[in-house]
Design a protein around this motif. Structure first.
Motif, PDB file in Angstrom:
ATOM      1  N   VAL A 157     -63.758 -19.080  90.180  1.00 46.22           N
ATOM      2  CA  VAL A 157     -63.539 -20.211  89.281  1.00 46.22           C
ATOM      3  C   VAL A 157     -64.755 -21.129  89.355  1.00 46.22           C
ATOM      4  N   ILE A 158     -65.365 -21.361  88.211  1.00 52.42           N
ATOM      5  CA  ILE A 158     -66.533 -22.235  88.119  1.00 52.42           C
ATOM      6  C   ILE A 158     -66.124 -23.438  87.294  1.00 52.42           C
ATOM      7  N   GLN A 194     -62.474 -15.818  81.298  1.00 47.22           N
ATOM      8  CA  GLN A 194     -61.938 -16.919  80.491  1.00 47.22           C
ATOM      9  C   GLN A 194     -62.908 -18.105  80.541  1.00 47.22           C
ATOM     10  N   ILE A 195     -63.191 -18.676  79.382  1.00 49.27           N
ATOM     11  CA  ILE A 195     -64.017 -19.876  79.290  1.00 49.27           C
ATOM     12  C   ILE A 195     -63.216 -20.907  78.513  1.00 49.27           C
ATOM     13  N   SER A 196     -62.844 -21.985  79.185  1.00 53.68           N
ATOM     14  CA  SER A 196     -61.997 -23.012  78.556  1.00 53.68           C
ATOM     15  C   SER A 196     -62.681 -24.371  78.609  1.00 53.68           C
ATOM     16  N   VAL A 197     -62.678 -25.063  77.472  1.00 54.19           N
ATOM     17  CA  VAL A 197     -63.152 -26.449  77.401  1.00 54.19           C
ATOM     18  C   VAL A 197     -62.052 -27.256  76.722  1.00 54.19           C
ATOM     19  N   ALA A 198     -61.304 -28.004  77.516  1.00 51.43           N
ATOM     20  CA  ALA A 198     -60.172 -28.784  77.000  1.00 51.43           C
ATOM     21  C   ALA A 198     -60.540 -30.261  76.975  1.00 51.43           C
ATOM     22  N   VAL A 236     -64.938 -21.871  83.847  1.00 50.24           N
ATOM     23  CA  VAL A 236     -65.170 -20.438  83.643  1.00 50.24           C
ATOM     24  C   VAL A 236     -64.425 -19.718  84.755  1.00 50.24           C
ATOM     25  N   VAL A 237     -63.578 -18.769  84.385  1.00 46.78           N
ATOM     26  CA  VAL A 237     -62.807 -18.029  85.388  1.00 46.78           C
ATOM     27  C   VAL A 237     -63.089 -16.537  85.226  1.00 46.78           C
ATOM     28  N   ILE A 238     -63.620 -15.935  86.279  1.00 50.32           N
ATOM     29  CA  ILE A 238     -63.903 -14.504  86.311  1.00 50.32           C
ATOM     30  C   ILE A 238     -62.750 -13.815  87.026  1.00 50.32           C
ATOM     31  N   TYR A 239     -62.005 -12.982  86.325  1.00 52.82           N
ATOM     32  CA  TYR A 239     -60.898 -12.228  86.919  1.00 52.82           C
ATOM     33  C   TYR A 239     -61.397 -10.833  87.308  1.00 52.82           C
ATOM     34  N   PHE A 240     -61.375 -10.558  88.604  1.00 50.55           N
ATOM     35  CA  PHE A 240     -61.758  -9.222  89.066  1.00 50.55           C
ATOM     36  C   PHE A 240     -60.568  -8.271  88.956  1.00 50.55           C
ATOM     37  N   LYS A 241     -60.853  -7.002  88.916  1.00 49.17           N
ATOM     38  CA  LYS A 241     -59.789  -6.012  88.769  1.00 49.17           C
ATOM     39  C   LYS A 241     -58.922  -5.955  90.028  1.00 49.17           C
ATOM     40  N   ARG A 242     -57.649  -5.629  89.819  1.00 51.80           N
ATOM     41  CA  ARG A 242     -56.716  -5.501  90.938  1.00 51.80           C
ATOM     42  C   ARG A 242     -57.051  -4.267  91.764  1.00 51.80           C
ATOM     43  N   SER A 296     -51.684 -18.736  70.935  1.00 53.97           N
ATOM     44  CA  SER A 296     -52.820 -18.618  71.856  1.00 53.97           C
ATOM     45  C   SER A 296     -52.379 -18.006  73.175  1.00 53.97           C
ATOM     46  N   ILE A 297     -51.121 -18.236  73.548  1.00 52.32           N
ATOM     47  CA  ILE A 297     -50.572 -17.588  74.743  1.00 52.32           C
ATOM     48  C   ILE A 297     -50.417 -16.094  74.486  1.00 52.32           C
ATOM     49  N   GLY A 298     -49.957 -15.771  73.278  1.00 53.04           N
ATOM     50  CA  GLY A 298     -49.777 -14.369  72.922  1.00 53.04           C
ATOM     51  C   GLY A 298     -51.071 -13.585  72.850  1.00 53.04           C
ATOM     52  N   LEU A 299     -52.186 -14.268  72.585  1.00 49.11           N
ATOM     53  CA  LEU A 299     -53.486 -13.602  72.513  1.00 49.11           C
ATOM     54  C   LEU A 299     -53.783 -12.855  73.801  1.00 49.11           C
ATOM     55  N   LEU A 300     -53.347 -13.430  74.934  1.00 52.71           N
ATOM     56  CA  LEU A 300     -53.539 -12.778  76.234  1.00 52.71           C
ATOM     57  C   LEU A 300     -52.302 -12.001  76.662  1.00 52.71           C
ATOM     58  N   ALA A 301     -51.111 -12.572  76.349  1.00 47.41           N
ATOM     59  CA  ALA A 301     -49.867 -11.976  76.836  1.00 47.41           C
ATOM     60  C   ALA A 301     -49.662 -10.552  76.334  1.00 47.41           C
ATOM     61  N   LYS A 302     -50.127 -10.275  75.111  1.00 45.59           N
ATOM     62  CA  LYS A 302     -49.931  -8.924  74.570  1.00 45.59           C
ATOM     63  C   LYS A 302     -50.721  -7.875  75.336  1.00 45.59           C
ATOM     64  N   GLU A 303     -51.652  -8.325  76.186  1.00 44.19           N
ATOM     65  CA  GLU A 303     -52.412  -7.395  77.025  1.00 44.19           C
ATOM     66  C   GLU A 303     -52.119  -7.612  78.503  1.00 44.19           C
ATOM     67  N   GLY A 304     -50.976  -8.291  78.786  1.00 38.69           N
ATOM     68  CA  GLY A 304     -50.539  -8.481  80.163  1.00 38.69           C
ATOM     69  C   GLY A 304     -51.336  -9.504  80.940  1.00 38.69           C
ATOM     70  N   ARG A 305     -51.959 -10.453  80.237  1.00 38.10           N
ATOM     71  CA  ARG A 305     -52.770 -11.479  80.896  1.00 38.10           C
ATOM     72  C   ARG A 305     -52.225 -12.862  80.540  1.00 38.10           C
ATOM     73  N   ALA A 306     -52.725 -13.881  81.236  1.00 41.52           N
ATOM     74  CA  ALA A 306     -52.300 -15.250  80.977  1.00 41.52           C
ATOM     75  C   ALA A 306     -53.465 -16.192  81.203  1.00 41.52           C
ATOM     76  N   TRP A 307     -53.447 -17.328  80.509  1.00 43.99           N
ATOM     77  CA  TRP A 307     -54.483 -18.333  80.719  1.00 43.99           C
ATOM     78  C   TRP A 307     -54.406 -18.889  82.133  1.00 43.99           C
ATOM     79  N   TYR A 308     -55.548 -19.163  82.703  1.00 44.40           N
ATOM     80  CA  TYR A 308     -55.629 -19.768  84.037  1.00 44.40           C
ATOM     81  C   TYR A 308     -55.024 -21.158  84.022  1.00 44.40           C
ATOM     82  N   GLN A 309     -54.224 -21.474  85.023  1.00 44.56           N
ATOM     83  CA  GLN A 309     -53.611 -22.791  85.134  1.00 44.56           C
ATOM     84  C   GLN A 309     -54.570 -23.724  85.864  1.00 44.56           C
ATOM     85  N   SER A 310     -55.200 -24.602  85.120  1.00 46.43           N
ATOM     86  CA  SER A 310     -56.236 -25.460  85.688  1.00 46.43           C
ATOM     87  C   SER A 310     -55.680 -26.405  86.752  1.00 46.43           C
TER      88      SER A 310
END
Length: 494
Positions: free
Chosen positions: A371-372, A208-212, A346-352, A476-490
Motif C-alpha cells: 500500500v502506497i 488499484q489506484i484511488s484518488v478520493a 496505490v495498492v498492489i495486490y500480490f497473487k495468493r 463500481s463495486i460490481g466492476l471488481l466483484a464480478k471477478e472476485g475482487r473488492a476495493w481496498y478499504q482505506s
C-alpha cells in the motif's frame, strides 16, 4: 549561509493573485527560501492584471504564507524572501504591456515563467514575451494543467507555446509527480530486488489506484462542469501514477529515459470505446448526503448548477495494459468527489499462495499487499501473514495479518516532508525535466481518455447516482466483484 550552488533565477509568476499562487506556489517558494534553496540573487516577479503597489503585494504574499503554511513567519527568512519580491501589472492579452518586463528581468540570467493562468491565454503570454524581445534559449516555461479539454484543444495549446519555446524549455506540471511517495515508487521498484523481481503478471494479481475527495465543487461549477472527473483527474494524475507503477526500468534516471518508458505504458493501454465501455467503466454523479456528519447538497443542487447536467463526478475504470509484463493484470482506477474521506492510494495486490497450509486459521489466505499512500499521511506499508505468538495444544498454527511500515517518515523521523510544489519548483530552477510531462505523454493520455468520453456521450446514458459520503455508485463495486475482487478499504476512514 545563503545558497549559491546554482544560478540565480528571475522567477516570473503569471497569475500571482490567483488561488493556486496564493495557496501553493508562493508558500512553496517561501519554504525553498527557508530551506536555503533559493539563490541569494534570485527574484520573484509577481504578474497580475490588477493594480497594486509593491508594499500591498508583499503584504498579500505574507498573509497567504501565514495562512497556508499554518506556521508563524520566520523573520529572518521573510526578510530575505521579501527582498526578492517585485510586482508588475500586466494585461496579459496586450503585447504592449509586456514592455514593463524590461526593467524587471536581466537577460544575462535564467528566467522561469510560471503560467498559473487559464490555458486559453498561454498563447497570449508567449506572444507578449516575444513582443518584448525577452525570449531566448535560457527561458523556461511551466504550464499548469489542464492542457486542453481534449486531444484537439491540447494540440492547439501546445502548438501555440511551441511557436516560441522548444520542448526542452517546456515544463508541464502535474503536482502528483512531486509527491515523495510517488517519487519513492522508482526507488522501491528499481533499488530493491524483493520488488523488482516480483513486479509482473507472475506475482501480481491486480493494482488499484484511488484518488478520493471529500469536497464538492467548491464554487468552481463553471470549470468543473465543462471538465468532469475524467478530464480533471484521470487524464493527468491517475494516468501518470499508473505509468510509473507499470513502466519498464529506464536506462538511466535522466528525463527522457523515464518519460520514454512512461509513454510506452500509455501506448499499451487497451482502448476503451463503444464496444467495451460498459464492461470497463462506471461513471457517477453525487446526490445530497452527509460527509463527516455534515449534510451537503447534491451536484445538481450546488450554486450555479445546471440541473440537466450529465457531468460525471465519479469515475471507475478497469484498465488493461497489453504488453508482456502486465498481460492479464487489471489496473482499477477510481476517483470521485464527495466521498467519505480525502485519500490517494496505490495498492498492489500480490497473487495468493497456490496451496493453503493454514486452513484452520484462514479458509482463504489473504493476499500480500503493498500500500502506497500519497495522502494523507504519506507512507508505504506491506501486509503479510505472521504466526500469533504463544503456546497452543491444538496442533495448528494460528495466523494473523501484520503490517510492515516501510515509510520514509518512520525511517527519517523528525524530518519535514516537502510539499510536492516545493520539489517541482526547485527542479524547474535546476533545469531538470524528469518530473514533468512531455508533450507526447499528454497527447497519448488524451487520446485514450477521449475514446471513453466519446463512448459515454454517444450512449446518451446519464451517470449513475451515488449518495454524498459514500464510495461511489453500486456498479463500481460490481466492476471488481464480478471477478472476485473488492476495493481496498482505506485506513483514512476512521
Amino acid at each position: 549561509m545563503l545558497n549559491t550552488s546554482f544560478e540565480p533565477v528571475d522567477f516570473v509568476l503569471f497569475g500571482t493573485a490567483g488561488d493556486l499562487a496564493r495557496r501553493k506556489l508562493l508558500p512553496s517558494l517561501y519554504e525553498l527560501e527557508k530551506a536555503n534553496l533559493m539563490h541569494a540573487e534570485s527574484k520573484i516577479i509577481g504578474v497580475a492584471r490588477n493594480e497594486s503597489s509593491l508594499t500591498e503585494y508583499q503584504d498579500m504574499v505574507k498573509e497567504n504564507i501565514e495562512k497556508f503554511t499554518k506556521e508563524a513567519i520566520c523573520p529572518e527568512t521573510w526578510s530575505r524572501f521579501c527582498a526578492k519580491l517585485e510586482y508588475l501589472q500586466v494585461n496579459m492579452k496586450e503585447p504592449e504591456d509586456y514592455k514593463g518586463f524590461l526593467s524587471h528581468v536581466d537577460d544575462s540570467r535564467i528566467m522561469v515563467c510560471y503560467f498559473a493562468t487559464p490555458p486559453a491565454i498561454f498563447g497570449d503570454i508567449c506572444r507578449g514575451l516575444h513582443s518584448a524581445n525577452i525570449i531566448d534559449e535560457t527561458v523556461r516555461v511551466v504550464l499548469e494543467k489542464p492542457i486542453g479539454n481534449d486531444l484537439e484543444t491540447s494540440k492547439a495549446i501546445n502548438d501555440e507555446v511551441a511557436e516560441y519555446f522548444n520542448e526542452n524549455q517546456i515544463y508541464r506540471i502535474d503536482h502528483y509527480l512531486g509527491k515523495e511517495t510517488v517519487l519513492n515508487l522508482i526507488a522501491l521498484r528499481f533499488a530493491n530486488s524483493i520488488f523488482a523481481t516480483n513486479w509482473d503478471h507472475n506475482c501480481i494479481d491486480h493494482v488499484q489506484i484511488s484518488v478520493a475527495e471529500s469536497v464538492g465543487i467548491e464554487g468552481r461549477w463553471g470549470y468543473f462542469d465543462d471538465a468532469g472527473q475524467m478530464r480533471d483527474m484521470v487524464q493527468n494524475h491517475l494516468l501518470q501514477v499508473l505509468s510509473l507503477v507499470a513502466m519498464e526500468p529506464p536506462t538511466t534516471l535522466d528525463a527522457d529515459s523515464i518519460r520514454d518508458e512512461k509513454l510506452k505504458v500509455l501506448k499499451a493501454l487497451r482502448p476503451i470505446n463503444q464496444s467495451n465501455y460498459q464492461q470497463s467503466t462506471v461513471r457517477g454523479q453525487y446526490i445530497g448526503g452527509f460527509v463527516n456528519g455534515v449534510e451537503v447538497p447534491g451536484y445538481l443542487d450546488e450554486p450555479d448548477a445546471n440541473e440537466r447536467s450529465r457531468t460525471e463526478t465519479f469515475v471507475a475504470i478497469k484498465a488493461e495494459i497489453d504488453n508482456w509484463r502486465w498481460a492479464g493484470v487489471p489496473f482499477y482506477l477510481r476517483t470521485g468527489k464527495r466521498m467519505p474521506a480525502k485519500t490517494s492510494e496505490v495498492v498492489i495486490y500480490f497473487k495468493r499462495q497456490p496451496h493453503n497450509l493454514f486452513g484452520d486459521s484462514f479458509a482463504n489466505l489473504p493476499p500480500n499487499k503493498l500500500v502506497i499512500r500519497l495522502q494523507p499521511d504519506e507512507g508505504v506499508e506491506v501486509t503479510v501473514m505472521n504466526k500469533v505468538p504463544g503456546l497452543t495444544t491444538s496442533g495448528s498454527m494460528d495466523l494473523q495479518k501484520s503490517y510492515l511500515n516501510l515509510s520514509f517518515s518512520e525511517a527519517f523521523q523528525g524530518e519535514r516532508i516537502a510539499d510536492a510544489y516545493e520539489k517541482l519548483l526547485l527542479e524547474v530552477m535546476l533545469g531538470n525535466q524528469a518530473l514533468f510531462v512531455r508533450r507526447d505523454e499528454v497527447e497519448q493520455a488524451w487520446s485514450w481518455v477521449d475514446s471513453i468520453i466519446d463512448a459515454w456521450n454517444n450512449s446518451n446514458e446519464p451517470p449513475e447516482q451515488y449518495q454524498a459520503g459514500t464510495w461511489g455508485p453500486v456498479n463500481s463495486i460490481g466492476l471488481l466483484a464480478k471477478e472476485g475482487r473488492a476495493w481496498y478499504q482505506s485506513k483514512a476512514v476512521k
